[in-house]
Write a protein that holds these residues in place. Sequence first.
Motif, PDB file in Angstrom:
ATOM      1  N   LYS A  85      12.097  76.016  32.290  1.00 52.08           N
ATOM      2  CA  LYS A  85      12.596  77.301  31.788  1.00 52.08           C
ATOM      3  C   LYS A  85      11.931  77.750  30.480  1.00 52.08           C
ATOM      4  O   LYS A  85      11.437  78.880  30.404  1.00 52.08           O
ATOM      5  CB  LYS A  85      14.117  77.244  31.650  1.00 52.08           C
ATOM      6  N   PRO A  86      11.886  76.922  29.430  1.00 48.39           N
ATOM      7  CA  PRO A  86      11.221  77.396  28.205  1.00 48.39           C
ATOM      8  C   PRO A  86       9.705  77.490  28.339  1.00 48.39           C
ATOM      9  O   PRO A  86       9.048  78.092  27.497  1.00 48.39           O
ATOM     10  CB  PRO A  86      11.613  76.339  27.157  1.00 48.39           C
ATOM     11  N   SER A  87       9.151  76.898  29.407  1.00 48.28           N
ATOM     12  CA  SER A  87       7.702  76.956  29.613  1.00 48.28           C
ATOM     13  C   SER A  87       7.261  78.243  30.298  1.00 48.28           C
ATOM     14  O   SER A  87       6.065  78.524  30.366  1.00 48.28           O
ATOM     15  CB  SER A  87       7.256  75.755  30.466  1.00 48.28           C
ATOM     16  N   PRO A  89       8.727  81.776  29.746  1.00 46.72           N
ATOM     17  CA  PRO A  89       9.669  82.765  29.202  1.00 46.72           C
ATOM     18  C   PRO A  89       9.602  84.115  29.908  1.00 46.72           C
ATOM     19  O   PRO A  89      10.581  84.874  29.868  1.00 46.72           O
ATOM     20  CB  PRO A  89       9.249  82.873  27.733  1.00 46.72           C
ATOM     21  N   SER A  93      13.671  84.223  30.287  1.00 45.94           N
ATOM     22  CA  SER A  93      14.286  84.716  29.054  1.00 45.94           C
ATOM     23  C   SER A  93      14.780  86.144  29.272  1.00 45.94           C
ATOM     24  O   SER A  93      14.381  86.818  30.228  1.00 45.94           O
ATOM     25  CB  SER A  93      13.283  84.681  27.898  1.00 45.94           C
ATOM     26  N   GLU A 283      19.543  81.132  28.734  1.00 43.35           N
ATOM     27  CA  GLU A 283      18.253  81.041  28.035  1.00 43.35           C
ATOM     28  C   GLU A 283      18.230  79.894  27.024  1.00 43.35           C
ATOM     29  O   GLU A 283      17.179  79.277  26.794  1.00 43.35           O
ATOM     30  CB  GLU A 283      17.953  82.361  27.328  1.00 43.35           C
ATOM     31  N   SER A 284      19.388  79.578  26.435  1.00 46.16           N
ATOM     32  CA  SER A 284      19.429  78.541  25.409  1.00 46.16           C
ATOM     33  C   SER A 284      19.801  77.171  25.965  1.00 46.16           C
ATOM     34  O   SER A 284      19.775  76.181  25.228  1.00 46.16           O
ATOM     35  CB  SER A 284      20.427  78.937  24.311  1.00 46.16           C
ATOM     36  N   VAL A 286      18.388  74.645  27.699  1.00 45.37           N
ATOM     37  CA  VAL A 286      17.086  74.175  28.160  1.00 45.37           C
ATOM     38  C   VAL A 286      16.768  72.830  27.511  1.00 45.37           C
ATOM     39  O   VAL A 286      17.464  72.375  26.607  1.00 45.37           O
ATOM     40  CB  VAL A 286      15.973  75.197  27.822  1.00 45.37           C
ATOM     41  N   ASP A 288      14.650  70.180  25.217  1.00 45.87           N
ATOM     42  CA  ASP A 288      13.917  70.185  23.950  1.00 45.87           C
ATOM     43  C   ASP A 288      12.815  69.129  24.079  1.00 45.87           C
ATOM     44  O   ASP A 288      13.058  67.936  23.939  1.00 45.87           O
ATOM     45  CB  ASP A 288      14.857  69.846  22.803  1.00 45.87           C
TER      46      ASP A 288
END
Length: 317
Positions: A85-87, A89, A93, A283-284, A286, A288
């Motif tokens: 997911k954070p990879s 955006p 996002s 979105e948050s 995810v 780390d």
Amino acid sequence: MEVKALILPKQSAIDQMYSELGTSEAKIAIDLKILKEWMRKQPHLPNPDDGEKTVDEKRIKMFLILCKNSMEKTKVKLDQHYTVKPSAPEYFSKWDPTLPELIQSMKLSLFVPLPNPTHEGHRVVLYSARTTEDVDKFVYNDFIKLCFMTYDLRIAQLDACKTDIYILDLNNFTMNHVTTFLLNVKKAVECTFEAYPMRIHEIHMVNVKSFIQPLMNIVISLMKKKISNRIFNHNSIEELKNYIGPSILPLNYGGSYPKTSDEVIDEWYDELTKHREWLIAQESIVADKSKRPKNCNTNLDSFGTATEGSFRKLEVD
């Protein structure tokens, strides 16, 4: 429990699914405790006990079911899900369904789960371009974002299905669509199969035009052979009805479900907006990457995610 936009499979279909997987509600409840305890021990993954960033228990349950009741595969897929997911955006996002660009995308294209499941418990999902007008306003990333929002909401909140059946109606597809998809489809397909335990029963294509074939060839090449062997190309909607019962198909697809696909997508948009706060919160929730243990026994691909077989089963007293 039935919700406005989706009707769950009958209990008999769910019981049959559990039987095929060699599990039960009681066994799944135990497995969920094990998986949540495993997540607590992974410093880079969201903590399922975090009240502000809640990991939906239903998501873990559906991951386990869609991973065919394999604890190892479920751990791998959960790790991949929160790491992908954070990879990406551009897809994961700003999941706010009230944003003008997403409203615009829903006016131009349609990706929606149909309300009735099949007798066996499969969920049928319809994709089409809704119009040949304003094609220049079609934004690929917005469309893919809505696809992920839809699938995420289904498995984490609303659905309980055996596998998915996709209908791709390409009647309003234009060369502009094809060009846009050709430039972007590879990453979207890779993200889909990395982030989610996709189980596809069948893919049915209707109204395929000759200029679309190069795009379909690329998509098929990115899929496993067992999935590509389940793709059917139909010459007409009538032919499609030999595979999917009329009670599932909307009125404009010759079905007996008492609404058109436009009405179905409007109701699904209401479902998205009803879950607006939940979608935005995802979105948050995810991984780390900076907290991933350096000695973690994982094999990482291009997204920095774990590949199958990299975890050992967690033993919990």
